[in-house]
Design a protein around this motif. Structure first.
Motif, mmCIF file in Angstrom:
data_model
loop_
_atom_site.group_PDB
_atom_site.id
_atom_site.type_symbol
_atom_site.label_atom_id
_atom_site.label_comp_id
_atom_site.label_asym_id
_atom_site.label_seq_id
_atom_site.Cartn_x
_atom_site.Cartn_y
_atom_site.Cartn_z
ATOM 1 N N ASP A 132 0.836 -1.204 0.000
ATOM 2 C CA ASP A 132 0.000 0.000 0.000
ATOM 3 C C ASP A 132 0.870 1.253 0.000
ATOM 4 N N PHE A 133 1.811 1.287 -0.940
ATOM 5 C CA PHE A 133 2.685 2.450 -1.050
ATOM 6 C C PHE A 133 1.960 3.572 -1.795
ATOM 7 N N PRO A 134 2.326 4.820 -1.522
ATOM 8 C CA PRO A 134 1.683 5.946 -2.215
ATOM 9 C C PRO A 134 1.881 5.887 -3.727
ATOM 10 N N THR A 135 1.021 6.565 -4.441
ATOM 11 C CA THR A 135 1.088 6.640 -5.903
ATOM 12 C C THR A 135 2.448 7.159 -6.351
ATOM 13 N N ASP A 136 2.990 6.527 -7.384
ATOM 14 C CA ASP A 136 4.255 6.950 -8.005
ATOM 15 C C ASP A 136 5.445 6.922 -7.045
ATOM 16 N N SER A 137 5.471 5.945 -6.148
ATOM 17 C CA SER A 137 6.567 5.840 -5.173
ATOM 18 C C SER A 137 7.846 5.275 -5.766
ATOM 19 N N ARG A 185 -1.943 -3.244 -7.129
ATOM 20 C CA ARG A 185 -1.211 -2.507 -6.109
ATOM 21 C C ARG A 185 0.152 -2.045 -6.630
ATOM 22 N N LYS A 228 -0.311 0.940 -8.951
ATOM 23 C CA LYS A 228 -0.561 2.183 -8.212
ATOM 24 C C LYS A 228 0.736 2.847 -7.776
ATOM 25 N N CYS A 229 1.680 2.059 -7.247
ATOM 26 C CA CYS A 229 2.882 2.669 -6.665
ATOM 27 C C CYS A 229 4.019 2.859 -7.660
ATOM 28 N N ARG A 245 5.519 4.501 -11.092
ATOM 29 C CA ARG A 245 5.253 5.668 -11.946
ATOM 30 C C ARG A 245 4.967 5.239 -13.383
#
Length: 247
Positions: free
Chosen positions: A101-106, A128, A131-132, A134
């Motif tokens: 559950d890492f933030p977007t574009d991590s 998932r 999402k993280c 880029r």
């Protein structure tokens, strides 16, 4: 559904003596092909899912990655990884792949080695990851080949003389739970077809750039017991993909 066999004392002790556990990538039959599929790590933010002893995290750090995060469900595996790691920009987290559950574009790069056949929901995990990662980021992974996981027993059929006669493939299109004996312990894996692996990537925003069914490295054929038999059927599947722009 989040089995953690690697924190079993007996299993972990046996796994720790496994050639790739002791020697790292040099003892992995697929490594000579997988490393050619990896992107340039310089300045990149890297996530390694199911990082185990941290071999790929160290490889990325050695090649100039700006940040490396290794995740694994096993406390024992991560303890060894932390002990081997001297790079301050490498960190490890105990985390199941289904709980990413890492933030977007991590991250700029996501790696995974021989982990996704342990999850029943590859689509959830890919979502998932998408999402993280880029847009334009790299996703490179290896799994046990569907030919290898189909029947579930993951064992040759032997003739009366005790010689491996053939590899059985059955129930290929019936996806789901399988049980295999590995290092003397029953291990649960989840069989998926080649179609499922590849279409799931396309459906979750990835463009596939390369697929390899690796043969063992030539130098291992003479030094690792049983490695020559790996030329008779595919054991692993390697996939490289990029997250499509705008996804």
């Amino acid at each position: 559904m989040k089995e953690n066999k690697y924190d079993n004392e007996q299993f972990f002790a046996a796994y720790s003596q496994f050639p790739r556990s002791v020697e790292g990538q040099s003892a992995a039959g697929e490594w000579h092909e997988l490393k050619k599929m990896l992107p340039d790590f310089k300045g990149k933010r890297v996530l390694d899912i199911g990082c185990g002893f941290g071999w790929h995290c160290l490889y990325a750090a050695e090649r100039g990655a700006a940040k490396v995060v290794g995740t694994d469900i096993s406390e024992k595996m991560l303890k060894v990884a932390k002990e081997k790691t001297k790079y301050p920009n490498v960190e490890y987290r105990q985390l199941a792949m289904e709980d990413l559950d890492f933030p977007t574009d991590s991250f700029d790069v996501v790696l995974s080695s021989l982990a996704f056949h342990y999850t029943p929901d590859f689509s959830e995990v890919c979502g998932r990851i998408s999402k993280c990662l880029r847009s334009g980021g790299d996703f490179v992974f290896s799994v046990e080949h569907p030919v290898f996981t189909a029947l579930g027993t993951q064992e040759w059929v032997y003739d009366q003389a005790g010689v491996a006669s053939h590899w059985p493939v059955d129930h290929y299109f019936t996806e789901g739970r399988r049980e295999a004996v590995f290092l003397g312990e029953t291990v649960v894996k989840y069989h998926k077809t080649l179609t499922t692996y590849l279409n799931t990537l396309l459906q979750t925003g990835f463009a596939i750039t390369e697929i390899v069914e690796p043969r063992p490295a030539p130098e291992l054929l003479e030094t690792v017991l049983g490695m020559k038999d790996e030329l008779r059927r595919p054991m692993m599947l390697l996939v490289a993909a990029k997250k499509q722009e705008g996804r």
